[in-house]
Design a protein around this motif. Structure first.
Motif, PDB file in Angstrom:
ATOM      1  N   PRO B 679       0.834  -1.203   0.000  1.00 46.40           N
ATOM      2  CA  PRO B 679       0.000   0.000   0.000  1.00 46.40           C
ATOM      3  C   PRO B 679       0.868   1.251   0.000  1.00 46.40           C
ATOM      4  N   LYS B 680       0.302   2.289  -0.499  1.00 45.63           N
ATOM      5  CA  LYS B 680       1.041   3.548  -0.541  1.00 45.63           C
ATOM      6  C   LYS B 680       0.863   4.313   0.761  1.00 45.63           C
ATOM      7  N   ALA B 681       1.869   5.073   1.073  1.00 47.09           N
ATOM      8  CA  ALA B 681       1.790   5.889   2.282  1.00 47.09           C
ATOM      9  C   ALA B 681       1.801   7.349   1.856  1.00 47.09           C
ATOM     10  N   VAL B 682       1.152   8.171   2.659  1.00 41.59           N
ATOM     11  CA  VAL B 682       1.138   9.597   2.322  1.00 41.59           C
ATOM     12  C   VAL B 682       2.478  10.193   2.708  1.00 41.59           C
ATOM     13  N   LEU B 692      -1.006  20.072  -3.035  1.00 39.30           N
ATOM     14  CA  LEU B 692      -0.494  18.886  -3.729  1.00 39.30           C
ATOM     15  C   LEU B 692      -0.259  17.769  -2.714  1.00 39.30           C
ATOM     16  N   GLU B 693      -0.917  16.676  -2.925  1.00 40.46           N
ATOM     17  CA  GLU B 693      -0.706  15.557  -2.015  1.00 40.46           C
ATOM     18  C   GLU B 693       0.061  14.464  -2.747  1.00 40.46           C
ATOM     19  N   GLN B 706      11.816   1.243  -8.328  1.00 37.65           N
ATOM     20  CA  GLN B 706      10.814   2.217  -8.740  1.00 37.65           C
ATOM     21  C   GLN B 706      10.172   2.857  -7.536  1.00 37.65           C
ATOM     22  N   MET B 707       9.888   4.111  -7.707  1.00 38.48           N
ATOM     23  CA  MET B 707       9.128   4.803  -6.683  1.00 38.48           C
ATOM     24  C   MET B 707       7.802   5.126  -7.328  1.00 38.48           C
ATOM     25  N   GLU B 708       6.771   4.519  -6.830  1.00 39.07           N
ATOM     26  CA  GLU B 708       5.456   4.781  -7.409  1.00 39.07           C
ATOM     27  C   GLU B 708       4.804   5.870  -6.600  1.00 39.07           C
ATOM     28  N   MET B 709       4.399   6.889  -7.289  1.00 43.60           N
ATOM     29  CA  MET B 709       3.790   7.986  -6.558  1.00 43.60           C
ATOM     30  C   MET B 709       2.412   8.277  -7.110  1.00 43.60           C
ATOM     31  N   THR B 710       1.568   8.685  -6.215  1.00 46.00           N
ATOM     32  CA  THR B 710       0.287   9.202  -6.652  1.00 46.00           C
ATOM     33  C   THR B 710       0.281  10.671  -6.302  1.00 46.00           C
ATOM     34  N   LEU B 711       0.129  11.506  -7.296  1.00 44.47           N
ATOM     35  CA  LEU B 711       0.075  12.928  -7.047  1.00 44.47           C
ATOM     36  C   LEU B 711      -1.379  13.364  -7.147  1.00 44.47           C
ATOM     37  N   PRO B 747      -7.835  20.221 -10.596  1.00 43.56           N
ATOM     38  CA  PRO B 747      -8.233  20.005  -9.207  1.00 43.56           C
ATOM     39  C   PRO B 747      -8.907  18.650  -9.026  1.00 43.56           C
ATOM     40  N   ASN B 748      -8.562  18.048  -7.922  1.00 44.65           N
ATOM     41  CA  ASN B 748      -9.130  16.767  -7.528  1.00 44.65           C
ATOM     42  C   ASN B 748      -8.880  15.633  -8.499  1.00 44.65           C
ATOM     43  N   GLN B 749      -8.033  15.900  -9.445  1.00 46.90           N
ATOM     44  CA  GLN B 749      -7.690  14.823 -10.343  1.00 46.90           C
ATOM     45  C   GLN B 749      -6.477  14.102  -9.761  1.00 46.90           C
ATOM     46  N   SER B 750      -6.476  12.846  -9.957  1.00 46.35           N
ATOM     47  CA  SER B 750      -5.365  12.104  -9.375  1.00 46.35           C
ATOM     48  C   SER B 750      -4.733  11.237 -10.443  1.00 46.35           C
ATOM     49  N   ILE B 751      -3.452  11.332 -10.599  1.00 46.62           N
ATOM     50  CA  ILE B 751      -2.817  10.444 -11.566  1.00 46.62           C
ATOM     51  C   ILE B 751      -1.832   9.530 -10.849  1.00 46.62           C
ATOM     52  N   GLU B 752      -1.497   8.501 -11.496  1.00 48.83           N
ATOM     53  CA  GLU B 752      -0.625   7.533 -10.848  1.00 48.83           C
ATOM     54  C   GLU B 752       0.492   7.143 -11.791  1.00 48.83           C
ATOM     55  N   PRO B 753       1.469   7.989 -11.934  1.00 53.06           N
ATOM     56  CA  PRO B 753       2.540   7.648 -12.859  1.00 53.06           C
ATOM     57  C   PRO B 753       3.442   6.580 -12.265  1.00 53.06           C
TER      58      PRO B 753
END
Lengths: 423, 891
Positions: B679-682, B692-693, B706-711, B747-753
């Motif tokens: 799971p991802k951590a904040v 920006l979260e 790899q560092m998977e980030m959700t911005l 705004p409020n869009q979340s991507i997961e590169p």
């Protein structure tokens, strides 16, 4: 526990190698030689860890003794054992040298088998060992059943240091008190710390199983809480000056619990010479001598040294065999000495001027002056200026004359005491 | 006739000749031959070929000859197990001999012959000997049980020898009791939970009685055993102490130290207001001081122990400072240890004397000793505030001597004094600057540069000074380069006008001309900080540093407690727990003082041993941390405890709580690896980053970290222009490519590169810094399987100091399952060995930056606790690697 014990000569060749534990291999022998004996720099620690193996070593003249282990052993015990091992060997064949070790290697193996079992030290009192490790091989068969059980009960018994049935025509007991005063002075001549460490060395030639008992007179105060307080008052009330002993330790023949409860030193002595007790005191130390050195550098190749000694005890007492050693630099090329009393000589091999005086009464003073010529050197290393040391004997040393009184059990005492006082 | 001649035979055909002599009819000749064989054996020649001939000599009534043959047997039986059987008959016969000395000799030797077939024959004679009428035989048989247990533990249990051994504790002969205690203690060590040494008030009483009667060695065995007992209450504790204290007067130092151990341990249970407690404290001092009149080797052991004792109970020796003054003829190892204790005992009351002494020592000949003395003066200044001024002036005097290493050492400690007492002694800077040219050691140069940078505003020609160092920038060590970079940036922030050129010069040197990643990264970060937000740069680089603590070199409390339980032993000499240097299961158990409140979770590696800068790397090795201290001051170590508090508010560093977080890694970071998606951590909460979260996780896929980030954009406006940068870190992790966010983030869009590992994120609004921890297993590369031979050589080659041992508790996998599991995290099993039901797995792994870690994992069937030993040239990573093991195995 101890996994193995090796003895090397100064070149690092193995003279004795005895392995007690499976985890110590032959390569341990080489590891110590390569990493310690052949190491370039000075020994930085008596305990060395090489490849997960710990080596404890002591050196006696040119001989290295190393105990090896891979476990968390009692380090103090290992060193005590190594010293004991040296004592035992000395008692059997004299000086520890390569020659003597090679000549007695069978005996040493036999001893090592007896005093160390699976790495655990066993009875190592020479008195007892000599009853059955004799190097006469056949003895095991000759001795009778009683003799055998006598040996075993002594080796394992409470009094492992003495055998039964000793007989002397004359019962004699000698007692020597050897004191050394350790003194630390600031460059300004102020005494920083001083303590006397004393040893009571006994020689006993007594028949049977004699019970000996020493009492401490009430002037002696052992500085241990709980008892110190009470005796201190006693000392004061009687108006006498008390002698405070900071601490003392005893030979294993002394019953420690009895000393703790009754303050009497009671014991069955080993036969022959042994060290009964050691003590240490720091209070009211009267220095028997004062040594005042003056060193003047005259140019780069000349040094002028003047040393004055003053005896600081009662005029009625006489110090004997006084020897003062004045160290000289390593690049000394020649020395001229003039002394008021006694004889002085420069000993190049020892890098010192040795000044000997036969006897000197209290409250007297004497001096020596020397001109030391030096070879010019490029050596940048400073001369470490080792301290001057001094040895002498006094029939009754200042602290002992007020010391323990002796309560024999009807034996004739023959008491001689002298003090050695290096400064 | 002298025996030394046996050492000199080097002829050819010697073995052949010896064979003939051994088979000679003449007894004397036989004996001579055996002696020659033993002499050859001693010097390391292989004489195993003579085995049958030597064994033939065993049947003799000559005791001396017999002992020599036995000695030979003990050495070679293992290599000739079949022939060793030939000896059994004689042994069995000898065990029945009427002479107790011969019975004991036989049973003693048999135990030393480590051949399985022989052990079977050993059981019956041993059983008899344990009940022998002669105490000499019984005491030898008691030790023999321990020998047999070492060869075949199961056999000893099956044959019921342990019970017989326990009975011997009640034996009438004190030496039998002592040896039985020694044997039981040793056996119990390899069965931590067996309760073999069932110590209860009755047995304790027996031991205390035997204590008064047995040999000095026996007393040591008994005292060491007593130390493992925990009394039921303070009364029992006191009564044991009372019976042990007389031992403090024993002439044998080991008896004294073991008694001290028992007293130090049981004292913990006594109420502090008890009269007896005070009495006991006072009784401990004199014997400890007396130990210093022993032989030098023992003094060394005593001093190492006193060092522990004064840390635990400083009151015992606080008045005894003078006895630790160095004597002219002390060996160097004694001198160095005394110095340590002098500093520990230094207080306001005695500081004048101590300083006078230390000043003397600083003029001695031995370089190590002089350096340590100078350092000691600095430590006194930090420890005893009142003395600081005097210490500083002493140090200045020493600097005037112009002895090169003294000056350098003095400058290093003055830097620490500046940190401890800011704005007090800066007047001496001028003197220090005079010696700039003579500094040739990196540590001293770095310290001097730090001082110049830190006090740039007070040094008129600071820019000139720093510039002079800059000339040979590329020849400096990394430590100096980093310091120089930071110092010039500090200077620039303080005097921006004159030094712009200089700062540009150093930044370009660091970023463009250097191939050191640490230096480059630090350079880039400064550059970016300075070019984007000089105010923030000031806040970061010139941040107020927390004061350094007084006693940075104290042993960490749980370790200290454990070492106190090991007084007198090797552990107390090394100041390391036994598990750090003892192989196998022995000594792995951690001992603790009774009534201790410290839990094992307080356990940390001994940080004080690491140089301060390494500490920084060490921390960073699992925490990529931007906010920490970009100022990178040399005394970083102390800053960590308080890191979050001192960090400027504009920097967000969730999860960068410094040390504590780091060592809790096991729970938080040791996430499932391999195919599982953790799971991802904040990492960066929205409220700290203007909407920006960022949350993310590290994984390793197909050989790539790899560092998977959700911005997530939680702000009201669109975010664009993303970029990312990492701070320098131990493993040289750096982004593989630019952050690719193709579409503006509404705004409020979340991507997961799916992206590679990164740390500082910039967008059109601002630059945000955050740190996140990554599991070290990420860094294990796929080609981490070492060749067997290479492994063996490397294992030997890495110094033992680099080895650390850990225990993994409650793991119920068998060794194969564990091996498979670990393999999926790129931990490769190279070899497996089974010894006495214990599986040993030898494993290797390689980190991205080429560091190899070697491991030995021991798994005992039925025992849920694994033991792992790690060896690595960079021992700092061991702790992290261990935590990773735990995480993988327990998942």
């Amino acid at each position: 526990m101890i996994g193995g014990l090796f003895i090397y000569n100064h070149k690092g060749e193995v003279l004795i190698s005895r392995v007690y534990r499976d985890d110590i291999g032959r390569n341990a022998v080489d590891a110590f030689r390569v990493n310690v004996i052949h190491a370039r720099q000075q020994v930085r620690s008596p305990v060395t860890n090489i490849a997960r193996t710990s080596f404890f070593h002591v050196k006696r003249s040119n001989i290295w003794l190393a105990a090896v282990t891979k476990q968390n052993v009692n380090a103090a015990m290992v060193f005590e054992f190594l010293y004991k091992m040296c004592d035992v060997m000395t008692a059997y064949f004299g000086k520890i040298s390569e020659e003597n070790i090679k000549n007695n290697f069978v005996l040493i193996y036999e001893l090592l088998d007896e005093i160390l079992d699976f790495g655990y030290p066993q009875n190592s009192e020479t008195g007892a060992l000599k009853t059955f490790i004799t190097q006469q091989g056949i003895k095991g068969q000759v001795s009778t059943k009683e003799e055998q059980s006598q040996i075993t009960s002594q080796v394992t018994g409470q009094i492992g240091w003495r055998r039964e049935g000793i007989k002397y025509r004359r019962n004699e007991l000698f007692l020597d008190v050897l004191e050394s005063v350790n003194l630390l002075m600031s460059p300004q001549g102020q005494v920083l710390s001083a303590h006397v460490s004393g040893r009571v060395v006994m020689k006993s030639y007594l028949s049977g199983m004699p019970e000996c008992k020493f009492g401490m007179n009430d002037k002696i105060v052992i500085d241990k809480q709980g008892k110190g307080g009470a005796s201190d008052d006693a000392g004061k009330s009687s108006g006498k000056q008390s002698i405070a002993i900071d601490d003392c330790t005893f030979h294993q023949c002394v019953r420690l619990s009895k000393f703790d409860s009754e303050r009497s030193i009671s014991f069955i002595p080993p036969d022959g010479e042994y060290e009964l007790m050691r003590y240490r005191t720091t209070k009211d130390i009267i220095l028997p001598f004062r040594v005042i050195p003056l060193v003047r550098e005259v140019g780069r190749t000349k040094l002028e040294v003047k040393v004055v000694i003053k005896s600081n005890f009662k005029p009625s007492l006489l110090a004997q065999k006084i020897e003062v050693r004045i160290p000289t630099p390593l690049n000394t090329s020649g020395v001229q000495v003039i002394c008021m009393k006694g004889k002085a000589k420069y000993k190049a091999s020892e890098n010192a001027i040795v000044w000997k005086i036969k006897r000197m009464a209290g409250m007297k003073e004497s001096q020596i002056s020397a001109e030391i010529e030096l070879l010019p050197t490029n050596d940048k290393k400073k001369w470490a200026r080792p301290p001057i040391s001094m040895n002498f004997e006094v029939p009754f040393s200042p602290s002992v004359s007020k010391g323990p009184h002796l309560e024999g059990l009807g034996f004739k005492f023959n008491v001689g005491a002298h003090a050695k006082t290096p400064l | 006739m002298t025996d030394s001649k046996y050492f000199t035979t080097t002829k050819k055909g010697e073995i052949f000749e010896l064979k003939a002599e051994l088979n000679s009819d003449k007894k004397e000749k036989k004996k001579e031959a055996v002696k020659k064989v033993i002499a050859s054996m001693t010097v390391g020649k292989d004489v195993s070929a003579l085995f049958p001939d030597v064994v033939n000599c065993m049947q003799t009534d000559n005791l001396e000859l017999k002992k020599l043959v036995y000695l030979y047997l003990m050495n070679y039986a293992k290599s000739q197990p079949d022939m060793a059987i030939m000896a059994v008959n004689t042994f069995v016969k000898d065990c029945e001999d009427p002479n107790p000395l011969i019975r004991a000799l036989a049973v003693r030797t048999m135990g030393c012959i480590r051949v399985d077939k022989i052990t079977e024959y050993l059981c019956e004679p041993l059983r008899k000997c344990l009940k022998d009428e002669d105490p000499y035989v019984r005491k030898t048989a008691a030790v023999c049980v321990a020998k047999l247990h070492d060869i075949n533990a199961q056999l000893v249990e099956d044959q019921g020898f342990l019970d017989t051994l326990k009975d011997l504790i009640s034996d009438s002969n004190p030496m039998v009791v002592a040896n039985a205690v020694a044997a039981l203690s040793e056996i119990a060590e390899s069965h931590p939970n067996s309760n073999l040494l069932d110590l209860n008030p009755q047995t304790i009483n027996k031991l205390l009685t035997a204590l008064n009667e047995c040999t000095e060695w026996g007393q040591i065995f008994i005292l060491d055993c007593l130390a493992n007992y925990t009394p039921r209450d303070d009364r029992e504790s006191q009564s044991i102490c009372e019976r042990v204290t007389p031992r403090l007067s024993h002439a044998n130092s080991a008896v004294v130290l073991s008694a001290v151990k028992v007293l130090m341990k049981f004292m913990e249970m006594l109420p502090k207001d008890l009269d007896y407690y005070g009495t006991l404290l006072k009784k401990l001092a004199p014997p400890l001081v007396t130990l210093l009149s022993a032989e030098p080797e023992l003094q060394y052991v005593a001093l190492r122990n006193i060092n522990l004792i004064v840390q635990r109970r400083p009151e015992i020796l606080k008045h005894e400072m003078k006895v630790f003054f160095v004597k002219y003829n002390d060996p160097i190892y004694v001198k160095l240890e005394k110095l340590d204790i002098m500093i520990r005992l230094a207080s306001q009351a005695n500081i004048a004397q101590v300083l006078a002494e230390l000043k003397e020592y600083a003029t001695e000949v031995d370089v190590d000793f002089v350096r340590k003395a100078v350092r000691a003066i600095g430590r006194c200044a930090i420890k005893v505030e009142q003395s600081a001024e005097r210490c500083v002036s002493t140090l200045l005097d020493l600097i005037q001597t112009k002895v090169n290493y003294v000056v350098q050492e003095a400058i290093v400690v003055i830097k620490d004094i500046f940190r401890k007492y800011p704005n007090k002694y800066e007047s001496v800077i001028a003197t220090l600057c005079e010696n700039l040219d003579s500094l040739d050691e990196p540590e001293a140069r770095a310290a001097m540069i730090w001082i110049v940078g830190e006090y740039a505003e007070r040094i008129d020609n600071a820019d000139e000074l720093l510039e002079s160092f800059l000339e040979g920038f590329h020849d400096e060590s990394t430590q100096v380069q980093l310091q120089l970079l930071t110092a010039i940036v500090k200077l620039f922030l303080k005097k921006p006008t004159e030094t712009q050129e200089l700062v540009q010069q150093v930044l370009s040197l660091a970023t463009q001309d250097s191939d050191n990643p640490d230096l480059r990264d630090r350079g880039y970060i400064y550059w970016r900080l300075l070019s984007t937000d000089p105010v923030a740069a000031k806040e970061v680089v010139l941040a107020e540093k927390p004061l350094i603590s007084e006693e940075t070199d104290l042993i960490e409390p749980t370790l200290l407690e454990e070492l106190i339980c090991h007084i007198g032993t090797l552990a107390s000499v090394y100041h390391k727990p036994p598990s750090a240097f003892v192989e196998g299961s022995r000594g792995v158990q951690h001992k603790r003082l009774p009534g201790s409140t410290l839990t094992p979770s307080h356990r940390r590696p001994v940080l004080s041993a690491l140089p301060v800068d390494n500490l920084f790397f060490f921390v960073c090795s699992s925490t990529i941390q931007l906010g920490g201290d970009i100022g990178g001051n040399p005394a970083m170590g102390a800053a960590f405890g308080a890191a979050p508090a001192t960090m400027p508010a504009s920097f967000n560093a969730p999860g960068s709580g410094g040390l504590d977080d780091l060592f809790d890694l096991g729970g938080g970071v040791g996430m499932p690896m391999g195919a599982l998606n953790p799971p991802k951590a904040v990492w960066l909460p929205a409220m700290k980053a203007k909407g920006l979260e960022i949350s993310g996780v590290f994984v390793r896929r197909a050989g790539v970290i790899q560092m998977e980030m959700t911005l997530t954009n939680k702000a009201m406006s669109v975010m664009t222009d993303f970029a990312i940068q990492f701070n320098r870190n131990s493993f040289g992790l750096a982004p593989a490519g630019p952050l690719q966010i193709l579409t503006p983030l509404s705004p409020n869009q979340s991507i997961e590169p799916l992206n590679n590992l990164q740390v500082a994120v910039k967008n059109n609004i601002d630059v945000f810094y955050f740190s996140c921890q990554y599991p070290i297993s990420m860094l294990f590369v796929e080609d981490g399987k070492m060749e067997r031979q290479v492994f063996l050589a490397t294992w030997k080659d890495i110094p033992n100091d680099n080895e650390s041992q850990f225990q993994i508790k409650d793991c119920h996998l068998n060794s194969d399952a564990a091996s498979n599991k670990l393999q999926s995290s790129n931990i490769f099993t190279i070899a497996k060995r089974t010894v006495e039901g214990q599986d040993m797995l030898y494993q290797s792994m390689k980190l991205t930056n080429g560091i190899w870690v070697l491991a030995e994992l021991r798994v005992q069937a039925g025992n849920p606790n694994y033991t792992i030993s790690l060896k690595c040239r960079a021992p700092e990573v061991s702790q992290c690697v261990f935590q990773n093991y735990e995480a993988v195995l327990k998942n």
